[in-house]
Scaffold this active site. Structure first.
Site, PDB file in Angstrom:
ATOM      1  CE  LYS A  19      -7.247   1.524   3.161  1.00  0.00           C
ATOM      2  NZ  LYS A  19      -5.931   1.774   3.724  1.00  0.00           N
TER       3      LYS A  19
ATOM      4  CD  GLU B 173      -2.634   0.631   2.811  1.00  0.00           C
ATOM      5  OE1 GLU B 173      -3.392   1.624   3.062  1.00  0.00           O
ATOM      6  OE2 GLU B 173      -2.392   0.189   3.175  1.00  0.00           O
TER       7      GLU B 173
ATOM      8  CB  CYS C 293      -4.291  -2.212   3.594  1.00  0.00           C
ATOM      9  SG  CYS C 293      -3.721  -1.905   5.856  1.00  0.00           S
TER      10      CYS C 293
END
Length: 573
Positions: A139, A68, A175
């Site tokens: 994300k 990430e 994540c």
């Protein structure tokens, strides 16, 4: 061979993968690039990504994943508000794409956001191929708990899509997007589960690029969470995790690939960079050794965190005040392992109440470690301070003031050496002391990094014995004698504090789990008044902790920016 997956018409992406003999089938070999980026080092991070991608291409991989925000480093925090930072981030991605022909690269970067949230950027995973950014997935779940504050900096993704790769429909996640499985979490933090949504759309392989900070037990927890996803959805899961230290955070790497049954079929090393390969069809891969055990994991995390904090901040040497006690001994051992004993200066600073045994223990430790040792008495400075203050203090008895003068005299000497030699002072206070304020502002708290500030005293002893089990360097007397600040005659920590076994249990329940005094007393059969006294000490010491040096986080809840309490507040436990 050329893989021609079935893809939406608007995404004309074709992937090339090489086959390798033996472990890997004719389908595709995928690599995980477990790297240690530095926040803001665009040139260095890009060079590392390019190097690992070329290694993977040479080994026959068709795709490589990086962590990430690996292009800019994680966590960038408010740096993403600078337009120059976002521009350099984009230019670096374009450079990587141009220099990694022949292999598809997935890495993390900041991307512009067309958002109504007021945030100008998103935290994204991008697929670099054929010299350009071929696919972007942003994300969706932005954590705001503990050390995370991503809603402050990023806009969430409105939707996510699959991308095809050699017969697989890849569910690419970043994540936290994988941390909301309803069958794993008793209480979920978000209303949506991006993994579930992508699987519902036809995804049959989950990829996750992470910067998941370390705490004790995190590796096992992360594995169990990924296994739940794999078993529930009957899909393989691959996670590449960042490694290294950035400020207070330590990232343990330990990347994983699991099959549909939740079994680990590939894993990366703990606390070091690594390149791991697996086959997306046969689901076989590299199994690199990972560190197990609480003491070993904590120790390696502290060494890595210290090394990277110093290296990334530009320090080459460290200074440590050696008292002859166990805390400074453990800190010195960590520093010597992190940067080499030749770069560590130990300073003994005996005062009017220092025992000869403590001086000898400090000298012996330095000799055992092979670090430079200097002995500087604080007695002249202490007497000078008392003489200067005597007219003002007239009529007042000796109390904690005189103890703190000794500690601050030591702090002044350490900072003078720091200035003269360009070395960072590593403070040596542990979590138990910091928790209840058993420390002196501008005294033993001085320094640029508080190495063991998230290590309770009982764990300090366990880590010290772990150190000596590998090579006996800490004098046995430091392990055996009752802990003491030696600031008054015959002083012991137990004069002011409960036994550390009791104190540490209360601190863990109160600081990490927010349990009530009544619950803590009942669970441990402790005296309720004692528990309340400790909790009041914790609350009243907040002003000290907010002036402390940053510390390395190894517990689920460390003091620092992951624990935000007001200083001026009235709150009775």
């Amino acid at each position: 061979m050329i893989c021609s997956p079935c893809i939406p018409q608007r995404e004309k992406i074709r992937f090339c993968a090489s086959a390798a003999a033996g472990l890997y089938t004719e389908f595709v070999k995928i690599a995980l690039g477990q790297i240690n980026p530095t926040v803001g080092d665009f040139f260095g991070n890009a060079a590392k990504i390019i190097d690992y991608a070329r290694q993977a291409r040479g080994a026959g991989a068709g795709l490589i994943l990086f962590p990430e925000l690996s292009i800019c480093g994680y966590p960038p925090r408010d740096l993403v508000e600078r337009t120059s930072f976002v521009r350099q981030n984009r230019e670096s991605a374009e450079r990587i794409a141009a220099e990694t022909a022949g292999i598809a690269v997935i890495c993390g970067m900041v991307t512009p956001a067309d958002s109504d949230t007021g945030k100008s950027v998103r935290n994204s995973a991008v697929l670099l191929m054929d010299g350009k950014i071929a696919f972007t997935q942003s994300k969706m779940l932005l954590p705001t708990y503990d050390v995370f504050d991503e809603m402050r900096n990023f806009a969430p993704a409105r939707k996510q899509e699959l991308f095809p790769f050699c017969g697989k429909r890849m569910a690419l996640t970043v994540c936290e997007d994988a941390w909301n499985d309803k069958l794993f979490w008793p209480k979920r933090l978000y209303l949506v589960d991006p993994v579930e949504l992508l699987i519902h759309e036809g995804g049959n392989f989950v990829l996750n690029i992470s910067a998941s900070p370390f705490w004790l037990g995190k590796g096992e927890f992360r594995r169990d969470m990924l296994a739940s996803i794999a078993r529930q959805h009957k899909v393989p899961v691959a996670l590449v995790n960042q490694v290294g230290g950035n400020d207070s955070l330590v990232f343990d790497g330990a990347s994983l690939v699991l099959n549909r049954e939740g079994e680990v079929i590939a894993k990366g090393r703990s606390f070091e960079e690594d390149l791991i390969y697996f086959d997306s069809q046969s689901l076989t891969g590299d199994m690199h050794e990972q560190i197990s055990g609480e003491e070993a994991s904590a120790y390696h995390a502290l060494v890595l965190g210290t090394r990277d904090y110093m290296r990334k901040c530009g320090f080459k040497k460290a200074i440590i005040g050696l008292s002859g006690g166990i805390d400074s001994a453990l800190t010195a051992v960590i520093a010597a392992d992190a940067i080499g004993p030749e770069n560590v200066i130990g300073v003994g600073m005996p005062g009017p109440y220092s025992s000869q045994g403590s001086i000898d223990d400090a000298r012996d430790l330095a000799k055992n470690l092979g670090v430079r040792f200097e002995l500087l008495s604080i007695n002249p400075a202490y007497e000078a301070y008392r003489q200067i203050l005597q007219p003002v203090f007239s009529g007042h008895g000796v109390d904690v003031t005189e103890e703190n003068i000794q500690s601050r005299a030591r702090g002044t000497l350490l900072m003078a050496l720091s200035n003269k030699f360009g070395a960072i002072v590593l403070s040596t206070g542990n979590k138990s002391e910091l928790g209840v304020g058993y420390c002196t502002l501008y005294g033993d708290m001085v320094g640029g990094l508080a190495v063991i500030s998230d290590v309770p005293k009982t764990l300090v002893y366990r880590l010290s014995r772990y150190v000596n089990s590998r090579r006996a360097v800490i004098p046995e007397a430091s392990l055996e004698k009752p802990p003491s600040a030696e600031l008054r005659p015959d002083q012991k920590d137990s004069d002011s504090l409960p036994p550390y076994e009791v104190l540490d249990a209360v601190l863990e329940d109160y600081v990490e789990d927010s349990h009530s005094a009544e619950q803590i007393a009942a669970d441990h059969k402790f005296d309720l008044d004692l528990v309340r006294r400790v909790m009041r000490m914790v609350d009243r010491a907040e002003y000290k902790r907010q002036q402390a040096a940053p510390g390395l986080k190894i517990s689920p809840k460390a003091f620092g920016y992951g624990r935000r309490f007001p200083i001026a507040a009235k709150s009775e436990p």
